[in-house]
Design an enzyme around this catalytic site. Structure first.
Site, PDB file in Angstrom:
ATOM      1  N   GLY A 184       0.830  -1.208   0.000  1.00 49.98           N
ATOM      2  CA  GLY A 184       0.000   0.000   0.000  1.00 49.98           C
ATOM      3  C   GLY A 184       0.863   1.256   0.000  1.00 49.98           C
ATOM      4  N   GLY A 200      -0.824   4.590  -0.646  1.00 47.57           N
ATOM      5  CA  GLY A 200      -2.035   4.889   0.121  1.00 47.57           C
ATOM      6  C   GLY A 200      -1.796   6.054   1.077  1.00 47.57           C
ATOM      7  CE  LYS A 201      -7.325   8.191   2.644  1.00 48.71           C
ATOM      8  NZ  LYS A 201      -7.658   7.371   1.466  1.00 48.71           N
ATOM      9  CB  THR A 225      -5.448  -3.640   6.195  1.00 45.09           C
ATOM     10  OG1 THR A 225      -4.278  -3.207   5.517  1.00 45.09           O
ATOM     11  CG2 THR A 225      -6.650  -3.555   5.279  1.00 45.09           C
ATOM     12  CB  THR A 226      -9.728  -1.829   9.735  1.00 43.05           C
ATOM     13  OG1 THR A 226     -10.010  -0.847   8.727  1.00 43.05           O
ATOM     14  CG2 THR A 226      -8.818  -1.224  10.776  1.00 43.05           C
ATOM     15  CG  ASN A 247      -6.388   3.591  16.296  1.00 42.20           C
ATOM     16  OD1 ASN A 247      -5.321   4.193  16.155  1.00 42.20           O
ATOM     17  ND2 ASN A 247      -7.560   4.177  16.136  1.00 42.20           N
ATOM     18  CG  PHE A 248      -0.531   0.662  14.346  1.00 44.82           C
ATOM     19  CD1 PHE A 248       0.518  -0.070  14.887  1.00 44.82           C
ATOM     20  CD2 PHE A 248      -1.357   0.040  13.426  1.00 44.82           C
ATOM     21  CE1 PHE A 248       0.748  -1.388  14.519  1.00 44.82           C
ATOM     22  CE2 PHE A 248      -1.140  -1.283  13.044  1.00 44.82           C
ATOM     23  CZ  PHE A 248      -0.078  -1.996  13.586  1.00 44.82           C
ATOM     24  CG  HIS A 251     -12.913   6.417  10.407  1.00 42.85           C
ATOM     25  ND1 HIS A 251     -13.663   5.966  11.488  1.00 42.85           N
ATOM     26  CD2 HIS A 251     -11.622   6.121  10.692  1.00 42.85           C
ATOM     27  CE1 HIS A 251     -12.847   5.431  12.387  1.00 42.85           C
ATOM     28  NE2 HIS A 251     -11.604   5.502  11.929  1.00 42.85           N
ATOM     29  CE  LYS A 289     -12.608   2.561   9.168  1.00 42.35           C
ATOM     30  NZ  LYS A 289     -11.380   1.785   8.975  1.00 42.35           N
ATOM     31  N   GLY A 297     -12.661  -0.828  12.859  1.00 45.78           N
ATOM     32  CA  GLY A 297     -12.037  -1.855  13.699  1.00 45.78           C
ATOM     33  C   GLY A 297     -11.837  -1.343  15.114  1.00 45.78           C
TER      34      GLY A 297
HETATM   35  P1  NAP Z   1      -5.927   4.094   0.998  1.00 44.45           P
HETATM   36  O1  NAP Z   1      -5.464   5.517   0.920  1.00 44.45           O
HETATM   37  O2  NAP Z   1      -7.076   3.658   0.173  1.00 44.45           O
HETATM   38  O3  NAP Z   1      -4.643   3.191   0.646  1.00 44.45           O
HETATM   39  C1  NAP Z   1      -4.687   1.820   0.342  1.00 44.45           C
HETATM   40  C2  NAP Z   1      -3.569   1.556  -0.652  1.00 44.45           C
HETATM   41  O4  NAP Z   1      -3.382   0.137  -0.808  1.00 44.45           O
HETATM   42  C3  NAP Z   1      -3.867   2.128  -2.039  1.00 44.45           C
HETATM   43  O5  NAP Z   1      -2.706   2.797  -2.504  1.00 44.45           O
HETATM   44  C4  NAP Z   1      -4.163   0.873  -2.855  1.00 44.45           C
HETATM   45  O6  NAP Z   1      -3.851   1.016  -4.216  1.00 44.45           O
HETATM   46  C5  NAP Z   1      -3.201  -0.108  -2.188  1.00 44.45           C
HETATM   47  N1  NAP Z   1      -3.505  -1.510  -2.491  1.00 44.45           N
HETATM   48  C6  NAP Z   1      -4.700  -2.092  -2.770  1.00 44.45           C
HETATM   49  N2  NAP Z   1      -4.538  -3.412  -2.974  1.00 44.45           N
HETATM   50  C7  NAP Z   1      -3.211  -3.672  -2.823  1.00 44.45           C
HETATM   51  C8  NAP Z   1      -2.415  -4.850  -2.914  1.00 44.45           C
HETATM   52  N3  NAP Z   1      -2.968  -6.048  -3.196  1.00 44.45           N
HETATM   53  N4  NAP Z   1      -1.084  -4.759  -2.695  1.00 44.45           N
HETATM   54  C9  NAP Z   1      -0.497  -3.577  -2.413  1.00 44.45           C
HETATM   55  N5  NAP Z   1      -1.206  -2.402  -2.315  1.00 44.45           N
HETATM   56  C10 NAP Z   1      -2.540  -2.461  -2.518  1.00 44.45           C
HETATM   57  O7  NAP Z   1      -6.261   3.704   2.493  1.00 44.45           O
HETATM   58  P2  NAP Z   1      -5.595   4.233   3.865  1.00 44.45           P
HETATM   59  O8  NAP Z   1      -6.382   5.350   4.399  1.00 44.45           O
HETATM   60  O9  NAP Z   1      -4.119   4.377   3.683  1.00 44.45           O
HETATM   61  O10 NAP Z   1      -5.918   2.991   4.808  1.00 44.45           O
HETATM   62  C11 NAP Z   1      -5.478   1.690   4.481  1.00 44.45           C
HETATM   63  C12 NAP Z   1      -6.058   0.685   5.468  1.00 44.45           C
HETATM   64  O11 NAP Z   1      -5.507   0.948   6.765  1.00 44.45           O
HETATM   65  C13 NAP Z   1      -7.581   0.759   5.649  1.00 44.45           C
HETATM   66  O12 NAP Z   1      -8.068  -0.552   5.884  1.00 44.45           O
HETATM   67  C14 NAP Z   1      -7.751   1.608   6.892  1.00 44.45           C
HETATM   68  O13 NAP Z   1      -8.980   1.350   7.557  1.00 44.45           O
HETATM   69  C15 NAP Z   1      -6.577   1.131   7.692  1.00 44.45           C
HETATM   70  N6  NAP Z   1      -6.088   2.048   8.717  1.00 44.45           N
HETATM   71  C16 NAP Z   1      -5.658   1.495   9.873  1.00 44.45           C
HETATM   72  C17 NAP Z   1      -5.090   2.271  10.851  1.00 44.45           C
HETATM   73  C18 NAP Z   1      -4.565   1.614  12.101  1.00 44.45           C
HETATM   74  O14 NAP Z   1      -4.070   2.323  12.980  1.00 44.45           O
HETATM   75  N7  NAP Z   1      -4.643   0.289  12.212  1.00 44.45           N
HETATM   76  C19 NAP Z   1      -4.959   3.641  10.641  1.00 44.45           C
HETATM   77  C20 NAP Z   1      -5.410   4.196   9.453  1.00 44.45           C
HETATM   78  C21 NAP Z   1      -5.962   3.388   8.475  1.00 44.45           C
HETATM   79  P3  NAP Z   1      -5.024   1.388  -5.253  1.00 44.45           P
HETATM   80  O15 NAP Z   1      -5.509   2.737  -4.870  1.00 44.45           O
HETATM   81  O16 NAP Z   1      -4.300   1.320  -6.568  1.00 44.45           O
HETATM   82  O17 NAP Z   1      -6.075   0.307  -5.094  1.00 44.45           O
END
Ligand code: NAP
Length: 212
Positions: free
Chosen positions: A7, A10-11, A71-72, A98-99, A126, A130, A136
């Protein structure tokens, strides 16, 4: 450590690419559709999508590489499967909803407060990008409070990650609120998980609380 980030663009992934390198890690990133090369990788970090994460983690664990998952959207069956795979390959899988340190404390305080208040509800807010709801973090908070807690999910542009736990009793309410104002909030938790993941028991470990 040599770290692979699933990812990369991603953000959260983009923030981690910079922050982990600044912390001294040798960082590589992977986006959807790119070939997976785990040669020389010490640990992988996944911040992708609910549909991508299981395949990424399965490939990582099969290669004997520990996996840190942010990832959630993973269900109980998915977590059980990751635990099975990590045990079978004698490696480690760490998952945290959540980290952010403040969110972990919010969950602890909510669990403690729920012992003194008869009713509680959670509002989680959110970004509209999302994919999963409820979050999660909200599910983990509710579980820590005994489970019988209604969760309301808000998805709007302009938000990052926010949660309010409102507890109600006779003539009073208590509100516990956490706001993530920047995705850098997740960096210290991910660095801690990377530091500790190889020393964890084989199988699945859930929650940043387990590392604090
Ligand atoms: P995001 O901006 O949509 O980023 C996800 C990224 O993953 C995108 O660049 C996407 O590419 C890429 N991706 C999709 N399938 C993939 C694969 N098979 N292999 C490699 N990369 C792939 O989302 P985000 O806001 O960064 O959040 C990502 C996840 O983390 C979500 O599930 C969110 O709920 C979670 N999260 C968790 C926490 C925590 O503390 N645990 C904090 C924040 C977010 P494409 O756009 O090309 O599909």
């Amino acid at each position: 450590m040599r770290v692979l980030i699933f990812g990369r663009e991603g953000k959260v992934g983009a923030v981690l690419m910079q922050a982990l390198a600044a912390a001294g890690h040798d960082v590589r990133g992977l986006e959807a559709g790119e070939p997976l090369d785990l040669e020389g990788i010490d640990a992988a970090v996944d911040f992708t999508t609910p549909t991508a994460v299981l395949g990424n983690a399965t490939a990582t664990l099969a290669a004997g590489v520990p996996c840190v998952i942010g990832t959630t959207g993973l269900g109980d069956d998915d977590l059980a499967e990751l635990d099975r795979q990590a045990r079978e390959t004698t490696t480690q899988c760490f998952v945290a909803a959540n980290f952010a340190l403040g969110a972990v404390l919010m969950m602890r305080f909510a669990a403690e407060a729920s012992r003194s208040f008869p009713r509680a509800e959670i509002i989680e807010l959110h970004a509209d990008t999302k994919l999963d709801a409820p979050s999660g973090t909200a599910k983990a908070t509710a579980a820590g409070m005994g489970g019988d807690v209604t969760i309301h999910s808000v998805r709007l542009p302009g938000l990052i990650a926010h949660q309010e736990v409102i507890l109600g009793g006779l003539g009073e309410t208590l509100t516990i609120r956490h706001d993530t104002t920047s995705r850098e909030a997740f960096v210290p938790g991910v660095l801690l998980a990377l530091d500790r993941v190889r020393g964890l028991p084989h199988g699945l470990t859930v929650g940043l609380d387990a590392l604090l």
